[in-house]
Design a protein around this motif. Sequence first.
Motif, short mmCIF file in Angstrom:
data_model
loop_
_atom_site.label_atom_id
_atom_site.label_comp_id
_atom_site.label_asym_id
_atom_site.label_seq_id
_atom_site.Cartn_x
_atom_site.Cartn_y
_atom_site.Cartn_z
N UNK A 1 -65.87 -41.94 -29.32
CA UNK A 1 -67.29 -42.04 -28.99
C UNK A 1 -68.16 -42.00 -30.24
N UNK A 2 -69.42 -42.28 -30.05
CA UNK A 2 -70.37 -42.15 -31.15
C UNK A 2 -70.55 -43.39 -32.00
N UNK B 1 -69.92 -45.51 -23.33
CA UNK B 1 -69.85 -44.25 -24.06
C UNK B 1 -70.79 -43.24 -23.41
N UNK B 2 -70.25 -42.24 -22.73
CA UNK B 2 -71.11 -41.30 -21.99
C UNK B 2 -72.01 -40.47 -22.90
N UNK B 3 -71.64 -40.31 -24.18
CA UNK B 3 -72.48 -39.49 -25.06
C UNK B 3 -73.83 -40.15 -25.31
N UNK B 4 -73.92 -41.45 -25.07
CA UNK B 4 -75.20 -42.14 -25.27
C UNK B 4 -76.22 -41.72 -24.20
N UNK C 1 -78.36 -34.00 -24.95
CA UNK C 1 -77.94 -32.94 -25.86
C UNK C 1 -76.87 -33.40 -26.84
N UNK C 2 -76.36 -34.62 -26.61
CA UNK C 2 -75.30 -35.11 -27.49
C UNK C 2 -75.88 -35.61 -28.81
N UNK C 3 -75.08 -35.50 -29.82
CA UNK C 3 -75.52 -35.90 -31.16
C UNK C 3 -75.86 -37.39 -31.20
N UNK C 4 -75.13 -38.16 -30.42
CA UNK C 4 -75.30 -39.61 -30.48
C UNK C 4 -76.06 -40.15 -29.27
#
Length: 154
Positions: free
Chosen positions: A29-30, A75-78, A82-85
């Motif tokens: 991810x990211x 990408x779930x972090x998008x 609270x996610x960095x990315x």
Amino acid sequence: MGYWLMKSEPDVFGIDHLAARPDRTEPWDGVRNYQARNMMRDAMRPGDQVFFYHSNCTVPGVVGIAEIVGEARPDPTAFDPRAKYFDPKSDPDNPRWYLVDVRYVRHLKRTIALAELKEHAIGGLRDMPLVRKGNRLSVMPVTPEQWALILGLE
DNA sequence: GCCAACGTTGGC
DNA sequence: GCCAACGTTGGC
């Protein structure tokens, strides 16, 4: 079968981290670069082989082999504030960023350092972005010939 | 559509 | 830590 090279910073997530994961697999991810995304989303296939590259460290170079597991997915972090990315412009109904799942295969017997790869920058690795100045692509295709050459240095 | 400003990458 | 190279953003 396709071949790739993927960069990661060993202090953040190195090949030892990957090998220690459950299933020895990690979502990559990211990635927030369109070229890299396009390759992951549109060109990578399950079973493709990956050179695991350590960047931003004492001896940057290829340290191991991994493989692609499954198809690319959003990408779930998008979507996670609270996610960095986190990327507020990535809509879950129309995701902007994708990832692939990467599984550890093995360490190389030794690190094939960037400095050594550069010795082939006017030879068999001539067309490889990695050995060209200023290239910052974190995901790049590797031809079968380049793959064989680099493995042959092991 | 141009391009200056800005942020990031990543080798050294 | 420095800084060159590059991608992205946003004003115009």
